[in-house]
Design a protein around this motif. Sequence first.
Motif, PDB file in Angstrom:
ATOM      1  N   PHE A   7     -28.120 -17.093  18.502  1.00  0.00           N
ATOM      2  CA  PHE A   7     -27.181 -16.795  19.566  1.00  0.00           C
ATOM      3  C   PHE A   7     -26.130 -16.140  19.374  1.00  0.00           C
ATOM      4  O   PHE A   7     -25.540 -16.198  18.137  1.00  0.00           O
ATOM      5  N   GLU A   8     -25.699 -15.339  19.907  1.00  0.00           N
ATOM      6  CA  GLU A   8     -24.374 -14.570  19.983  1.00  0.00           C
ATOM      7  C   GLU A   8     -23.143 -14.782  20.887  1.00  0.00           C
ATOM      8  O   GLU A   8     -23.473 -14.652  21.980  1.00  0.00           O
ATOM      9  N   GLY A   9     -22.087 -15.461  20.575  1.00  0.00           N
ATOM     10  CA  GLY A   9     -20.954 -15.782  21.573  1.00  0.00           C
ATOM     11  C   GLY A   9     -20.769 -17.290  21.646  1.00  0.00           C
ATOM     12  O   GLY A   9     -20.525 -17.878  20.391  1.00  0.00           O
ATOM     13  N   VAL A  10     -20.825 -17.515  22.625  1.00  0.00           N
ATOM     14  CA  VAL A  10     -20.391 -19.130  22.804  1.00  0.00           C
ATOM     15  C   VAL A  10     -21.433 -20.047  23.169  1.00  0.00           C
ATOM     16  O   VAL A  10     -22.287 -19.951  24.200  1.00  0.00           O
ATOM     17  N   GLY A  11     -21.658 -21.035  22.098  1.00  0.00           N
ATOM     18  CA  GLY A  11     -22.447 -22.107  22.484  1.00  0.00           C
ATOM     19  C   GLY A  11     -21.786 -23.394  22.803  1.00  0.00           C
ATOM     20  O   GLY A  11     -20.587 -23.385  22.238  1.00  0.00           O
ATOM     21  N   VAL A  12     -22.292 -24.463  23.651  1.00  0.00           N
ATOM     22  CA  VAL A  12     -21.543 -25.344  23.932  1.00  0.00           C
ATOM     23  C   VAL A  12     -21.793 -26.895  23.329  1.00  0.00           C
ATOM     24  O   VAL A  12     -23.014 -27.126  23.259  1.00  0.00           O
ATOM     25  N   ALA A  13     -21.020 -27.442  22.615  1.00  0.00           N
ATOM     26  CA  ALA A  13     -21.438 -28.698  21.928  1.00  0.00           C
ATOM     27  C   ALA A  13     -21.298 -29.767  23.128  1.00  0.00           C
ATOM     28  O   ALA A  13     -20.275 -30.207  23.465  1.00  0.00           O
ATOM     29  N   ALA A  40     -23.011 -20.045  29.190  1.00  0.00           N
ATOM     30  CA  ALA A  40     -23.118 -20.443  27.918  1.00  0.00           C
ATOM     31  C   ALA A  40     -24.445 -20.091  27.286  1.00  0.00           C
ATOM     32  O   ALA A  40     -25.630 -19.564  27.930  1.00  0.00           O
ATOM     33  N   GLN A  41     -24.393 -19.401  25.967  1.00  0.00           N
ATOM     34  CA  GLN A  41     -25.201 -18.838  25.260  1.00  0.00           C
ATOM     35  C   GLN A  41     -26.321 -19.839  24.535  1.00  0.00           C
ATOM     36  O   GLN A  41     -27.312 -19.298  24.090  1.00  0.00           O
ATOM     37  N   ALA A  42     -25.864 -20.952  24.374  1.00  0.00           N
ATOM     38  CA  ALA A  42     -26.931 -22.218  23.737  1.00  0.00           C
ATOM     39  C   ALA A  42     -26.088 -23.375  23.976  1.00  0.00           C
ATOM     40  O   ALA A  42     -24.894 -23.438  24.419  1.00  0.00           O
ATOM     41  N   ILE A  43     -26.964 -24.376  23.994  1.00  0.00           N
ATOM     42  CA  ILE A  43     -26.673 -25.700  24.235  1.00  0.00           C
ATOM     43  C   ILE A  43     -26.840 -26.297  22.965  1.00  0.00           C
ATOM     44  O   ILE A  43     -27.853 -26.496  22.351  1.00  0.00           O
ATOM     45  N   ILE A  44     -25.796 -27.138  22.409  1.00  0.00           N
ATOM     46  CA  ILE A  44     -25.814 -27.837  21.194  1.00  0.00           C
ATOM     47  C   ILE A  44     -25.811 -29.395  21.341  1.00  0.00           C
ATOM     48  O   ILE A  44     -24.869 -29.943  22.110  1.00  0.00           O
ATOM     49  N   VAL A  45     -26.903 -30.041  21.273  1.00  0.00           N
ATOM     50  CA  VAL A  45     -26.922 -31.363  21.700  1.00  0.00           C
ATOM     51  C   VAL A  45     -26.849 -32.505  20.299  1.00  0.00           C
ATOM     52  O   VAL A  45     -27.132 -32.092  19.253  1.00  0.00           O
ATOM     53  N   ASN A  46     -26.403 -33.670  20.618  1.00  0.00           N
ATOM     54  CA  ASN A  46     -26.019 -34.601  19.654  1.00  0.00           C
ATOM     55  C   ASN A  46     -25.230 -34.071  18.444  1.00  0.00           C
ATOM     56  O   ASN A  46     -25.525 -34.304  17.239  1.00  0.00           O
TER      57      ASN A  46
END
Length: 298
Positions: A7-13, A40-46
């Motif tokens: 992804f490019e930009g902002v992923g969210v933890a 949001a450009q990505a979702i980061i889990v855990n």
Amino acid sequence: MDSRLIFEGVGVAITTPFSNDEIDLDAFSDHIEYLIKNNAQAIIVNGTTGESPTLSMKEAKLLIEAAVTTVAGRVPVIAGTGTNATQSTVEMSKFAEATGADAIMLITPYYNKTNQKGLYQHFIKVADSTSLPVVLYNVPSRTAMTIEAETVYALSKHPNIIALKDATGDLEYTKQLLELTGNENFNLYSGNDDNMHQFCSIGGKGLISVVGNVIPGELQDIYESIKEHKMDSEAKFQQLTPLIEAAQMDVNPMPIKAMTSALGFGLNEFRLPLVPLEGAELEHALRTLRNYKEGIKI
């Protein structure tokens, strides 16, 4: 887009909401919908923000499944599968792939730690166990272990290891990595909200964000302004400083979860040893978020 760019930009933890010490999957899914709706450009889990050290393996797997199901292919899901043990990291990484995650994120081994040779072999073994893209995660302030720039460069030669979340806060380290890797087939994401503008201005491909849990769209707009070399990008970023500072006033994710709960995404509840903000700190976090959302200068 580069095939090695997740992804490019902002992923969210993303935070992990609890209710009576159980994961609140409805709140988790509602939060994901909010994040996607707000660019949001990505979702980061855990990740760290998701209180991963307090989750059982069963719970961590449940969150990966819920994220993949809710996102339904709209943005990449990056599953935090790293532990301080290679065997369990391989197991979690294989599960993430079978479940449909788009990539995995691997923390450096903590507590038992290792040396650079051990780090290299750990990450290579995990990367060999899956076909998923791998994001390395370097956060020495939490793990007492850093991935030296030369080790990152060596790891970047593996076809699956395509990125690093750089939470060192050290832009000299970032510049060294950019010089070594050429930033062509290996991508750097900041893990620090407060250095996003500088980090992306020198070649970073984005941010894996904490405060993005509440303002993903605003951060993505700033990233796009940076890439387009707009003169007002830094001024726009400075407007976020009070909110970023409020999200960093105590141990992550204590402040940001106060904010996500205020937006309706679960209770302000934690797994010990983390505890909720109280008193003046809680009021400051909520007032800062409220003022930002209402356009009031702080």
